[in-house]
Design a protein around this motif. Structure first.
Motif, PDB file in Angstrom:
ATOM      1  N   CYS A 116     -71.079   3.857  37.278  1.00 15.31           N
ATOM      2  CA  CYS A 116     -70.188   3.390  38.485  1.00 15.31           C
ATOM      3  C   CYS A 116     -71.261   2.943  39.436  1.00 15.31           C
ATOM      4  O   CYS A 116     -72.562   3.010  39.273  1.00 15.31           O
ATOM      5  N   SER A 117     -70.491   2.121  40.549  1.00 13.13           N
ATOM      6  CA  SER A 117     -71.641   1.398  41.506  1.00 13.13           C
ATOM      7  C   SER A 117     -72.426   2.551  42.060  1.00 13.13           C
ATOM      8  O   SER A 117     -73.674   2.216  42.567  1.00 13.13           O
ATOM      9  N   GLU A 118     -72.089   3.865  42.377  1.00 16.77           N
ATOM     10  CA  GLU A 118     -72.692   4.873  42.965  1.00 16.77           C
ATOM     11  C   GLU A 118     -73.693   5.343  41.963  1.00 16.77           C
ATOM     12  O   GLU A 118     -74.571   6.095  42.426  1.00 16.77           O
ATOM     13  N   ASN A 119     -73.311   5.239  40.799  1.00 10.11           N
ATOM     14  CA  ASN A 119     -74.451   5.993  39.720  1.00 10.11           C
ATOM     15  C   ASN A 119     -74.398   4.871  38.623  1.00 10.11           C
ATOM     16  O   ASN A 119     -73.837   4.961  37.401  1.00 10.11           O
ATOM     17  N   PRO A 120     -75.459   4.050  38.744  1.00  9.52           N
ATOM     18  CA  PRO A 120     -75.842   3.038  37.603  1.00  9.52           C
ATOM     19  C   PRO A 120     -76.323   3.767  36.787  1.00  9.52           C
ATOM     20  O   PRO A 120     -77.250   4.737  36.902  1.00  9.52           O
ATOM     21  N   VAL A 121     -76.100   3.235  35.162  1.00 11.44           N
ATOM     22  CA  VAL A 121     -77.073   4.151  34.182  1.00 11.44           C
ATOM     23  C   VAL A 121     -77.805   3.000  33.592  1.00 11.44           C
ATOM     24  O   VAL A 121     -77.566   1.790  33.668  1.00 11.44           O
ATOM     25  N   THR A 122     -79.126   3.395  33.527  1.00  9.25           N
ATOM     26  CA  THR A 122     -80.201   2.845  32.846  1.00  9.25           C
ATOM     27  C   THR A 122     -80.445   2.711  31.475  1.00  9.25           C
ATOM     28  O   THR A 122     -80.313   3.742  30.965  1.00  9.25           O
ATOM     29  N   PHE A 123     -80.751   1.787  30.884  1.00 10.12           N
ATOM     30  CA  PHE A 123     -80.715   1.563  29.325  1.00 10.12           C
ATOM     31  C   PHE A 123     -82.331   1.160  29.124  1.00 10.12           C
ATOM     32  O   PHE A 123     -82.680   0.155  29.822  1.00 10.12           O
ATOM     33  N   LYS A 124     -83.000   1.577  28.240  1.00 15.57           N
ATOM     34  CA  LYS A 124     -84.139   0.941  27.504  1.00 15.57           C
ATOM     35  C   LYS A 124     -83.953  -0.174  26.689  1.00 15.57           C
ATOM     36  O   LYS A 124     -83.107   0.009  25.790  1.00 15.57           O
ATOM     37  N   VAL A 125     -84.559  -1.203  27.127  1.00 12.72           N
ATOM     38  CA  VAL A 125     -84.327  -2.344  26.372  1.00 12.72           C
ATOM     39  C   VAL A 125     -85.311  -2.449  25.113  1.00 12.72           C
ATOM     40  O   VAL A 125     -86.566  -2.503  25.202  1.00 12.72           O
ATOM     41  N   VAL A 126     -84.940  -2.167  23.712  1.00 12.00           N
ATOM     42  CA  VAL A 126     -85.739  -2.016  22.705  1.00 12.00           C
ATOM     43  C   VAL A 126     -85.919  -3.244  21.884  1.00 12.00           C
ATOM     44  O   VAL A 126     -86.616  -2.957  20.843  1.00 12.00           O
ATOM     45  N   GLY A 127     -85.356  -4.218  22.106  1.00  8.97           N
ATOM     46  CA  GLY A 127     -85.578  -5.372  21.250  1.00  8.97           C
ATOM     47  C   GLY A 127     -84.742  -6.530  21.854  1.00  8.97           C
ATOM     48  O   GLY A 127     -83.891  -6.704  22.907  1.00  8.97           O
ATOM     49  N   GLU A 128     -84.829  -7.807  21.172  1.00  6.93           N
ATOM     50  CA  GLU A 128     -84.280  -9.015  21.766  1.00  6.93           C
ATOM     51  C   GLU A 128     -83.808  -9.701  20.491  1.00  6.93           C
ATOM     52  O   GLU A 128     -84.701  -9.851  19.519  1.00  6.93           O
ATOM     53  N   ILE A 129     -82.487 -10.390  20.365  1.00  3.36           N
ATOM     54  CA  ILE A 129     -82.347 -11.174  19.147  1.00  3.36           C
ATOM     55  C   ILE A 129     -81.420 -12.264  19.602  1.00  3.36           C
ATOM     56  O   ILE A 129     -80.638 -12.462  20.598  1.00  3.36           O
ATOM     57  N   GLY A 130     -81.883 -13.462  19.237  1.00  4.92           N
ATOM     58  CA  GLY A 130     -81.224 -14.807  19.334  1.00  4.92           C
ATOM     59  C   GLY A 130     -80.353 -15.189  18.193  1.00  4.92           C
ATOM     60  O   GLY A 130     -80.480 -14.279  17.021  1.00  4.92           O
ATOM     61  N   ALA A 131     -79.303 -16.208  18.453  1.00  4.99           N
ATOM     62  CA  ALA A 131     -78.577 -16.264  17.240  1.00  4.99           C
ATOM     63  C   ALA A 131     -79.448 -16.811  15.917  1.00  4.99           C
ATOM     64  O   ALA A 131     -80.311 -17.511  16.208  1.00  4.99           O
ATOM     65  N   GLY A 132     -79.013 -16.259  14.799  1.00 11.18           N
ATOM     66  CA  GLY A 132     -79.606 -16.521  13.790  1.00 11.18           C
ATOM     67  C   GLY A 132     -80.626 -15.545  13.146  1.00 11.18           C
ATOM     68  O   GLY A 132     -81.171 -15.682  12.171  1.00 11.18           O
ATOM     69  N   VAL A 189     -81.297 -11.129  12.882  1.00 14.81           N
ATOM     70  CA  VAL A 189     -80.713  -9.664  12.762  1.00 14.81           C
ATOM     71  C   VAL A 189     -81.762  -8.764  13.485  1.00 14.81           C
ATOM     72  O   VAL A 189     -83.228  -8.939  13.126  1.00 14.81           O
ATOM     73  N   PHE A 190     -81.085  -7.679  14.028  1.00 15.47           N
ATOM     74  CA  PHE A 190     -81.781  -6.860  14.920  1.00 15.47           C
ATOM     75  C   PHE A 190     -82.099  -5.586  13.594  1.00 15.47           C
ATOM     76  O   PHE A 190     -81.115  -5.125  13.238  1.00 15.47           O
ATOM     77  N   GLU A 191     -83.333  -5.387  13.317  1.00 17.16           N
ATOM     78  CA  GLU A 191     -83.502  -4.152  12.029  1.00 17.16           C
ATOM     79  C   GLU A 191     -83.134  -2.956  12.298  1.00 17.16           C
ATOM     80  O   GLU A 191     -82.646  -2.267  11.452  1.00 17.16           O
ATOM     81  N   GLY A 192     -83.606  -2.632  13.571  1.00 16.39           N
ATOM     82  CA  GLY A 192     -83.445  -0.972  13.902  1.00 16.39           C
ATOM     83  C   GLY A 192     -82.217  -0.454  13.960  1.00 16.39           C
ATOM     84  O   GLY A 192     -80.906  -1.417  13.991  1.00 16.39           O
ATOM     85  N   LEU A 193     -82.194   0.897  14.302  1.00 16.58           N
ATOM     86  CA  LEU A 193     -80.843   1.504  14.821  1.00 16.58           C
ATOM     87  C   LEU A 193     -80.768   1.855  16.221  1.00 16.58           C
ATOM     88  O   LEU A 193     -81.924   2.484  16.737  1.00 16.58           O
ATOM     89  N   VAL A 194     -80.045   1.339  16.891  1.00 12.86           N
ATOM     90  CA  VAL A 194     -79.993   1.598  18.388  1.00 12.86           C
ATOM     91  C   VAL A 194     -79.658   2.840  19.040  1.00 12.86           C
ATOM     92  O   VAL A 194     -78.615   3.391  18.256  1.00 12.86           O
ATOM     93  N   GLY A 195     -80.462   3.510  19.547  1.00 14.09           N
ATOM     94  CA  GLY A 195     -80.107   4.975  19.895  1.00 14.09           C
ATOM     95  C   GLY A 195     -79.738   5.292  21.308  1.00 14.09           C
ATOM     96  O   GLY A 195     -79.366   4.217  21.970  1.00 14.09           O
ATOM     97  N   ASP A 196     -79.723   6.466  21.827  1.00 17.26           N
ATOM     98  CA  ASP A 196     -79.213   6.969  23.074  1.00 17.26           C
ATOM     99  C   ASP A 196     -79.760   5.999  24.078  1.00 17.26           C
ATOM    100  O   ASP A 196     -81.053   6.035  24.576  1.00 17.26           O
ATOM    101  N   ARG A 197     -78.881   5.775  25.010  1.00 11.60           N
ATOM    102  CA  ARG A 197     -79.211   4.808  26.160  1.00 11.60           C
ATOM    103  C   ARG A 197     -80.556   3.767  25.739  1.00 11.60           C
ATOM    104  O   ARG A 197     -81.388   3.562  26.694  1.00 11.60           O
ATOM    105  N   GLU A 198     -80.122   3.405  24.633  1.00 10.60           N
ATOM    106  CA  GLU A 198     -80.920   2.023  24.448  1.00 10.60           C
ATOM    107  C   GLU A 198     -80.072   0.891  24.250  1.00 10.60           C
ATOM    108  O   GLU A 198     -78.899   0.953  24.096  1.00 10.60           O
ATOM    109  N   ALA A 199     -80.565  -0.412  24.897  1.00  4.49           N
ATOM    110  CA  ALA A 199     -79.944  -1.634  24.719  1.00  4.49           C
ATOM    111  C   ALA A 199     -80.804  -2.485  23.937  1.00  4.49           C
ATOM    112  O   ALA A 199     -81.883  -2.651  23.910  1.00  4.49           O
ATOM    113  N   VAL A 200     -80.128  -3.845  23.451  1.00  8.99           N
ATOM    114  CA  VAL A 200     -80.762  -4.838  22.917  1.00  8.99           C
ATOM    115  C   VAL A 200     -80.345  -6.212  23.635  1.00  8.99           C
ATOM    116  O   VAL A 200     -79.006  -6.586  23.582  1.00  8.99           O
TER     117      VAL A 200
END
Ligand SMILES: Nc1nc2c(c(=O)[nH]1)N[C@H]1C(S)=C(S)[C@@H](COP(=O)(O)OP(=O)(O)OC[C@H]3O[C@@H](n4cnc5c(N)ncnc54)[C@H](O)[C@@H]3O)O[C@H]1N2
Ligand code: MOO
Ligand SMILES: [Mg+2]
Length: 430
Positions: free
Chosen positions: A71-87, A89-100
Motif C-alpha cells: 500500500c502507499s505507506e508500505n511499498p513492497v519491493t521485488f528483485k528484478v530477476v530477468g527481462e523479456i521482450g515479445a518473441g 520466453v523467460f526460462e526460469g521459475l519466478v520465486g518469492d518477491r521476484e519480478a521479471v
C-alpha cells in the motif's frame, strides 16, 4: 413487319437469368492476392489465439501473492530477476518477491500470475541488482491476456462464401493460410458496338461520341468481383459483329455487348443472336431505363445485350449481370442489397414501367435518404457519377413526392440481398 416486343416484369427477367447460375470453381491464391476475393472453404481455428498467456502491457510480471501487503505507506519491493521482450520466453521459475521486466506480447513467466504496468512501479539499483517496488496489491489474473481469449481452437472463424476484407486477411494470416482457397472469378467479355464510337483518347468529330459504356461496364464487372476481357469497339457492320461475338464467346464465361439492341436499322444484336443460334430469354423488360435490355443464351453461356444508352446500360448490368456473377462465389445473396429509404426530392415523371432512378443515398440523423443524382434520361451519363443506389419507383403512378417511403437498391454494398423483388409496393407517406 417489325416484331412487337412483349415486356416482362423485372423479377421475371432476373429469374430467367438466374437459371444460369455458375458452378462454383475453386482456385488457390497467395494471401497477398486474397483481398477482394470470396473464400471457398470454411476456415476453422487449428490453435488458440493467443497461443499462450501473455502480457498486455509493458511492466513487471509478478506473483500476485507477493503484492498482498503493498500500500502507499508500505511499498513492497521485488528483485528484478530477468527481462523479456515479445518473441522471447523467460526460462526460469519466478520465486518469492521476484519480478521479471516484461514487454507487451511476451509470455507470462512461469510462477507469475499478474502484470504491473510500468507507470505504477518505482525502480532502483543496489549493488548492481535492479529492484522494483509497488504501492498496491494485485489479484491473481490482473493484466493477463489468456491463451484462447480471442479465438478458441476448433471455432469456425469464417464461412465459405465470405468476402475477404482486410480483417479476414488478418485471420487467414493468423491461422497460417499462406495460400487461400477462393472461388474462381468468371471472365466477362465486353464488346461495344456503334459506328459513332471514338476511344477516350480521340478528339471529338461531328456526329461521333466517345465510348464510355465499355469502360463503365469494365469497372462494374470489377466491382462485382469478376475478371474483364475487353474486345474493343466495333462499328455497326453485321458480319464484323457476328465474328467478334463468336470469337469472344470462345474466350469468356459471359459476354456483354453494349448498343444495338433496339429496333434501329443498325441495331444488329437481334440478328447476331439469330446468326449464332442463341436463344433469346427476353428482349423487353418493363423498366426504365433499360427496357430494351436483352439476354440470350447459347450452350449455357449468357450474352447480355445491354442498351447503348449509358444509364440504361449501367442499370441493366446491375440488375441482371451482377447477380449471375455473384453466383460464382458461393453467394447466397447475389442481388443488390435492398433497403428502405425516404425520398429526398420530388420525382414527378409518370411512367407505366418500374423506374430505377440513379440516386445518392446517405444517412441523415439515422434515416436513409435517397436523392436522385441528376439528369434522369436513359441517355444520361452525368447522373451516374454520384449514384450509389437506385430508387425503385413502381410504374403506374402520377409521380412521387419528397418524404415518401421508397425501396432502394444499394450499389456499393457487399452484403447483397437474397431476392429483393418481392412486395415492392407503391410508396406511401411515412
Ligand atoms: N423506335 C424506337 N426507338 C428506340 C426504342 C424503341 O423502343 N423504339 N428504344 C429506345 C430505348 S428505350 C433505348 S434505351 C435505346 C436503345 O438503343 P440501343 O441499345 O439499340 O443502342 P444504340 O442505338 O446503339 O445507342 C443508343 C444511344 O447510346 C449511345 N451509345 C451507344 N454505345 C455507346 C457507348 N459505348 N458509349 C456511350 N454511348 C453509347 C448511342 O450513341 C445512342 O445515342 O433505343 C431507343 N430507341
Ligand atoms: O431501354 Mo430505354 O433505357 O428504357 O430508355
Ligand atoms: Mg439503337
Amino acid at each position: 413487319m417489325l416484331e412487337k416486343r412483349k415486356p416482362i416484369a423485372v423479377a421475371e427477367a432476373v429469374q430467367r437469368v438466374m437459371q444460369f447460375a455458375f458452378q462454383e470453381k475453386v482456385e488457390t491464391v497467395s494471401l497477398q492476392q486474397a483481398h477482394g476475393r470470396f473464400l471457398a472453404e470454411d476456415i476453422a481455428a487449428d490453435q488458440d489465439v493467443p497461443a499462450f498467456d501473455r502480457s498486455p502491457y509493458d511492466g513487471y510480471a509478478i506473483r500476485s501473492v507477493d503484492s498482498q501487503e503493498a500500500c502507499s505507506e508500505n511499498p513492497v519491493t521485488f528483485k528484478v530477476v530477468g527481462e523479456i521482450g515479445a518473441g522471447y520466453v523467460f526460462e526460469g521459475l519466478v520465486g518469492d518477491r521476484e519480478a521479471v521486466r516484461i514487454m507487451t506480447g511476451a509470455p507470462i513467466p512461469r510462477g507469475c500470475d499478474a502484470v504491473v504496468m510500468l507507470e505504477l512501479t518505482q525502480t532502483f539499483e543496489e549493488d548492481d541488482q535492479r529492484y522494483m517496488s509497488i504501492k498496491r496489491s494485485y489479484e491473481a489474473g490482473t493484466n493477463i491476456s489468456y491463451k484462447g481469449e480471442d479465438v478458441q481452437k476448433g471455432a469456425i472463424l469464417i464461412e465459405k462464401g465470405q468476402y475477404i476484407n482486410p480483417g479476414v486477411v488478418a485471420l487467414l494470416a493468423t491461422f497460417g493460410y499462406d495460400q487461400v482457397p477462393v472461388f474462381r472469378k468468371p471472365i466477362v467479355g465486353v464488346i461495344a458496338t456503334g459506328s459513332e464510337l471514338l476511344e477516350p483518347s480521340d478528339a471529338l468529330q461531328p456526329g461521333k461520341i466517345r465510348n464510355s459504356n465499355a469502360y463503365m461496364i469494365m469497372a462494374q464487372i470489377e466491382r462485382a468481383g469478376a475478371t474483364v476481357k475487353y474486345f474493343g469497339k466495333f462499328s455497326d457492320e453485321l458480319n464484323l459483329c457476328i465474328q467478334a461475338v463468336e470469337k469472344a464467346l470462345q474466350e469468356v464465361d459471359i459476354l456483354i455487348t453494349t448498343g444495338g439492341v433496339s429496333v434501329g436499322d443498325y441495331d444488329y444484336l437481334p440478328a447476331i443472336y439469330e446468326a449464332i443460334e442463341a436463344q433469346v430469354l427476353f428482349n423487353k423488360v418493363a423498366m426504365r431505363p433499360g427496357s430494351v435490355t436483352t439476354v440470350a443464351a447459347r450452350n449455357g453461356q449468357l450474352l447480355f445485350g445491354l442498351s447503348g444508352n449509358p444509364s440504361a446500360c449501367y442499370v441493366g448490368f446491375e440488375l441482371f449481370t451482377r447477380p449471375i456473377i455473384r453466383t460464382a462465389f458461393g453467394n447466397k445473396q447475389p442481388h443488390l442489397r435492398r433497403e428502405q429509404a425516404v425520398l429526398g426530392a420530388d420525382f414527378k415523371k409518370p411512367n407505366p414501367f418500374t423506374r430505377f432512378v440513379r440516386a445518392n443515398a446517405s444517412f441523415e440523423n439515422g434515416q436513409l435518404v435517397a436523392v436522385p443524382s441528376g439528369f434522369d434520361k436513359s441517355s444520361a451519363v452525368s447522373s451516374l457519377a454520384e449514384a450509389n443506389a437506385f430508387i425503385v419507383l413502381p410504374g403506374g403512378s402520377r409521380g412521387y413526392e419528397k418524404g415518401m417511403q421508397v425501396v432502394v437498391l444499394m450499389l456499393e454494398d457487399l452484403q447483397g440481398s437474397e431476392w429483393p423483388w418481392d412486395n415492392i409496393e407503391k410508396s406511401y407517406k411515412s
